[in-house]
Scaffold this motif. Structure first.
Motif, PDB file in Angstrom:
ATOM      1  N   VAL A   1      10.086  -0.934  -6.001  1.00 49.78           N
ATOM      2  CA  VAL A   1       9.057  -1.493  -5.116  1.00 49.78           C
ATOM      3  C   VAL A   1       8.896  -0.630  -3.875  1.00 49.78           C
ATOM      4  O   VAL A   1       7.766  -0.315  -3.457  1.00 49.78           O
ATOM      5  CB  VAL A   1       9.418  -2.943  -4.748  1.00 49.78           C
ATOM      6  CG1 VAL A   1       8.466  -3.471  -3.674  1.00 49.78           C
ATOM      7  CG2 VAL A   1       9.368  -3.838  -5.977  1.00 49.78           C
ATOM      8  N   PHE A   2      10.041  -0.244  -3.278  1.00 51.26           N
ATOM      9  CA  PHE A   2       9.975   0.601  -2.088  1.00 51.26           C
ATOM     10  C   PHE A   2       9.311   1.943  -2.390  1.00 51.26           C
ATOM     11  O   PHE A   2       8.536   2.468  -1.578  1.00 51.26           O
ATOM     12  CB  PHE A   2      11.373   0.838  -1.525  1.00 51.26           C
ATOM     13  CG  PHE A   2      11.938  -0.353  -0.792  1.00 51.26           C
ATOM     14  CD1 PHE A   2      11.114  -1.399  -0.393  1.00 51.26           C
ATOM     15  CD2 PHE A   2      13.294  -0.434  -0.502  1.00 51.26           C
ATOM     16  CE1 PHE A   2      11.619  -2.487   0.276  1.00 51.26           C
ATOM     17  CE2 PHE A   2      13.814  -1.522   0.175  1.00 51.26           C
ATOM     18  CZ  PHE A   2      12.975  -2.554   0.568  1.00 51.26           C
TER      19      PHE A   2
ATOM     20  N   THR B   1       5.913   3.331  -0.707  1.00 47.98           N
ATOM     21  CA  THR B   1       5.896   4.655  -0.069  1.00 47.98           C
ATOM     22  C   THR B   1       4.815   5.527  -0.671  1.00 47.98           C
ATOM     23  O   THR B   1       4.089   6.246   0.053  1.00 47.98           O
ATOM     24  CB  THR B   1       7.274   5.327  -0.240  1.00 47.98           C
ATOM     25  OG1 THR B   1       8.277   4.485   0.322  1.00 47.98           O
ATOM     26  CG2 THR B   1       7.290   6.682   0.458  1.00 47.98           C
ATOM     27  N   THR B   2       4.675   5.472  -1.990  1.00 45.60           N
ATOM     28  CA  THR B   2       3.653   6.284  -2.675  1.00 45.60           C
ATOM     29  C   THR B   2       2.261   5.855  -2.254  1.00 45.60           C
ATOM     30  O   THR B   2       1.352   6.693  -2.074  1.00 45.60           O
ATOM     31  CB  THR B   2       3.811   6.139  -4.198  1.00 45.60           C
ATOM     32  OG1 THR B   2       5.150   6.505  -4.574  1.00 45.60           O
ATOM     33  CG2 THR B   2       2.829   7.038  -4.929  1.00 45.60           C
ATOM     34  N   ILE B   3       2.042   4.541  -2.108  1.00 45.38           N
ATOM     35  CA  ILE B   3       0.724   4.044  -1.685  1.00 45.38           C
ATOM     36  C   ILE B   3       0.385   4.531  -0.282  1.00 45.38           C
ATOM     37  O   ILE B   3      -0.762   4.906   0.011  1.00 45.38           O
ATOM     38  CB  ILE B   3       0.701   2.504  -1.764  1.00 45.38           C
ATOM     39  CG1 ILE B   3       0.766   2.041  -3.231  1.00 45.38           C
ATOM     40  CG2 ILE B   3      -0.543   1.936  -1.078  1.00 45.38           C
ATOM     41  CD1 ILE B   3       0.966   0.543  -3.393  1.00 45.38           C
TER      42      ILE B   3
ATOM     43  N   MET C   1       1.489   7.203   1.222  1.00 45.82           N
ATOM     44  CA  MET C   1       1.453   8.670   1.414  1.00 45.82           C
ATOM     45  C   MET C   1       0.033   9.214   1.630  1.00 45.82           C
ATOM     46  O   MET C   1      -0.224   9.920   2.615  1.00 45.82           O
ATOM     47  CB  MET C   1       2.135   9.369   0.234  1.00 45.82           C
ATOM     48  CG  MET C   1       3.662   9.318   0.289  1.00 45.82           C
ATOM     49  SD  MET C   1       4.424  10.072  -1.147  1.00 45.82           S
ATOM     50  CE  MET C   1       3.843  11.754  -0.971  1.00 45.82           C
ATOM     51  N   PRO C   2      -0.955   8.922   0.737  1.00 48.85           N
ATOM     52  CA  PRO C   2      -2.316   9.433   0.999  1.00 48.85           C
ATOM     53  C   PRO C   2      -2.955   8.840   2.254  1.00 48.85           C
ATOM     54  O   PRO C   2      -3.733   9.504   2.951  1.00 48.85           O
ATOM     55  CB  PRO C   2      -3.090   9.046  -0.260  1.00 48.85           C
ATOM     56  CG  PRO C   2      -2.324   7.934  -0.861  1.00 48.85           C
ATOM     57  CD  PRO C   2      -0.902   8.200  -0.536  1.00 48.85           C
ATOM     58  N   LEU C   3      -2.585   7.572   2.555  1.00 47.73           N
ATOM     59  CA  LEU C   3      -3.123   6.940   3.764  1.00 47.73           C
ATOM     60  C   LEU C   3      -2.584   7.654   5.004  1.00 47.73           C
ATOM     61  O   LEU C   3      -3.319   7.833   6.001  1.00 47.73           O
ATOM     62  CB  LEU C   3      -2.743   5.458   3.801  1.00 47.73           C
ATOM     63  CG  LEU C   3      -3.115   4.619   2.569  1.00 47.73           C
ATOM     64  CD1 LEU C   3      -2.769   3.155   2.803  1.00 47.73           C
ATOM     65  CD2 LEU C   3      -4.597   4.777   2.229  1.00 47.73           C
ATOM     66  N   THR C   4      -1.320   8.068   4.940  1.00 48.96           N
ATOM     67  CA  THR C   4      -0.720   8.798   6.054  1.00 48.96           C
ATOM     68  C   THR C   4      -1.385  10.151   6.245  1.00 48.96           C
ATOM     69  O   THR C   4      -1.590  10.610   7.378  1.00 48.96           O
ATOM     70  CB  THR C   4       0.792   8.986   5.797  1.00 48.96           C
ATOM     71  OG1 THR C   4       1.395   7.704   5.601  1.00 48.96           O
ATOM     72  CG2 THR C   4       1.462   9.662   6.981  1.00 48.96           C
ATOM     73  N   VAL C   5      -1.735  10.789   5.103  1.00 49.89           N
ATOM     74  CA  VAL C   5      -2.432  12.091   5.177  1.00 49.89           C
ATOM     75  C   VAL C   5      -3.779  11.933   5.872  1.00 49.89           C
ATOM     76  O   VAL C   5      -4.156  12.723   6.764  1.00 49.89           O
ATOM     77  CB  VAL C   5      -2.603  12.686   3.765  1.00 49.89           C
ATOM     78  CG1 VAL C   5      -3.505  13.914   3.825  1.00 49.89           C
ATOM     79  CG2 VAL C   5      -1.259  13.040   3.168  1.00 49.89           C
TER      80      VAL C   5
ATOM     81  N   MET D   1      -4.476   2.180  -6.152  1.00 50.99           N
ATOM     82  CA  MET D   1      -3.113   2.579  -6.506  1.00 50.99           C
ATOM     83  C   MET D   1      -2.274   1.376  -6.904  1.00 50.99           C
ATOM     84  O   MET D   1      -1.467   1.446  -7.847  1.00 50.99           O
ATOM     85  CB  MET D   1      -2.471   3.329  -5.342  1.00 50.99           C
ATOM     86  CG  MET D   1      -3.131   4.671  -5.039  1.00 50.99           C
ATOM     87  SD  MET D   1      -2.306   5.581  -3.720  1.00 50.99           S
ATOM     88  CE  MET D   1      -0.788   6.041  -4.539  1.00 50.99           C
ATOM     89  N   VAL D   2      -2.462   0.250  -6.190  1.00 50.25           N
ATOM     90  CA  VAL D   2      -1.733  -0.973  -6.556  1.00 50.25           C
ATOM     91  C   VAL D   2      -2.101  -1.417  -7.963  1.00 50.25           C
ATOM     92  O   VAL D   2      -1.244  -1.775  -8.783  1.00 50.25           O
ATOM     93  CB  VAL D   2      -2.016  -2.090  -5.546  1.00 50.25           C
ATOM     94  CG1 VAL D   2      -1.485  -3.436  -6.053  1.00 50.25           C
ATOM     95  CG2 VAL D   2      -1.405  -1.770  -4.197  1.00 50.25           C
TER      96      VAL D   2
END
Length: 311
Positions: free
Chosen positions: A253-254, A258-260, A262-266, A301-302
């Protein structure tokens, strides 16, 4: 101390202990005593010093039989299980030609349960009293083993459904109790085998053969507790596997979260840079467009992770 004349299973109270020193015309004397009464009983019945010392000892006594000139001294362990801990209580028996003396430190359930059996079977000899008593003691091990088995099954179900840290303490505690009890069952089995095979003058030859049935039950009990020991090992492995699986689920889950992000952080990182010439920087819908893209990207992504059963 209670003194009874047992004749054909019928109990007759005796007030004068001196009466018990000679054999009755029919039946036998049953003296139900505690350790404090041994000071009176020892000189009257010439009870051996070592046997009396074993009765008075605070240490746990192994099941055994000691053969003396006028009597036998027999120790068997009665079992009790209160769902939390297994208790063994020593039942000390002095077997004579016309009497039987039971000495206990605590109340023994089997002694109370024996009375109607003596009446029903019209017991008339102390050796048959001994046989029925040991038979009851061994049968009670089956009752306790059924309760332990039910506890193991419930514990297994709880571990598979909702693993808790407290389950490990229950496993360790119950396993140690089973291992401890397994060590006690060995001497008790040997005792019953001795009563079955050894030439004992105070036990009738015909009755002695019946001890083989009790011995078979004792063997079954020992094998049952061997199985319990293996089951407890399997429970511990199941607990460790369940904990590991739960940790893997949490990490999955974590990882997905984190993967979800990652692109939002970019995206937020790019639009957080202090440059004048960023595309759509001065467009009035830029903020809503970026937020919308981020929301759509996260939801997509979800949905993909759920479709693949990753979360």
């Amino acid at each position: 101390m209670k003194i009874r004349l047992v004749s054909d299973g019928v109990f007759n109270p005796i007030d004068d202990i001196q009466t018990t020193l000679t054999a009755p015309p029919a039946g036998f004397y049953w003296i139900d005593a505690d350790v404090d009464d041994l000071a009176l009983l020892q000189p009257l019945f010439s009870l051996h010093d070592l046997a009396v010392e074993d009765c008075l000892s605070e240490e746990e006594q192994r099941p055994k039989i000691e053969i003396y000139e006028s009597h036998y001294f027999i120790v068997v362990n009665s079992i009790r299980f209160d769902d939390e801990e297994i208790f063994l209580r020593s039942l000390n028996v002095f077997l004579g030609r016309h009497y039987i003396i039971t000495v206990t430190k605590q109340k023994i359930h089997e002694l109370r349960s024996l009375k109607p059996i003596l009446w029903e079977q019209e017991v008339n000899t102390p050796d048959r009293f001994l046989y029925l008593l040991i038979d009851l003691v061994v049968d009670n091990y089956f009752t306790v083993s059924d309760r332990i088995e039910a506890k193991i099954e419930k514990l297994e179900e709880d571990i598979l459904m909702h693993t808790k840290k407290s389950h490990l303490n229950e496993i360790i505690g119950l396993r140690s109790e089973i291992l401890w009890l397994k060590k006690v069952l060995g001497p008790q089995k040997e005792l019953i085998n001795t009563l079955n095979k050894r030439d004992l003058r105070l036990i009738d030859d015909q009755l002695q053969k019946y001890f083989s049935d009790i011995y078979e039950n004792a063997v079954k009990i020992s094998e049952t507790f061997d199985t319990f020991r293996d089951l407890m090992g399997n429970l511990r492995e199941a607990y460790q596997s369940s904990i590991a699986n739960r940790a893997n689920e949490i990490m999955r889950v974590f990882t997905a979260i984190t993967t979800i992000f990652m692109p939002l952080t970019v995206i937020t990182g790019i639009y957080g840079m202090n440059f004048d010439n960023i595309p759509e920087l001065h467009w009035k819908y830029s903020y809503f467009t970026v937020i919308g893209v981020m929301v759509v990207l996260a939801i997509s992504m979800v949905l993909i992770f759920r479709k693949k059963d990753w979360i």
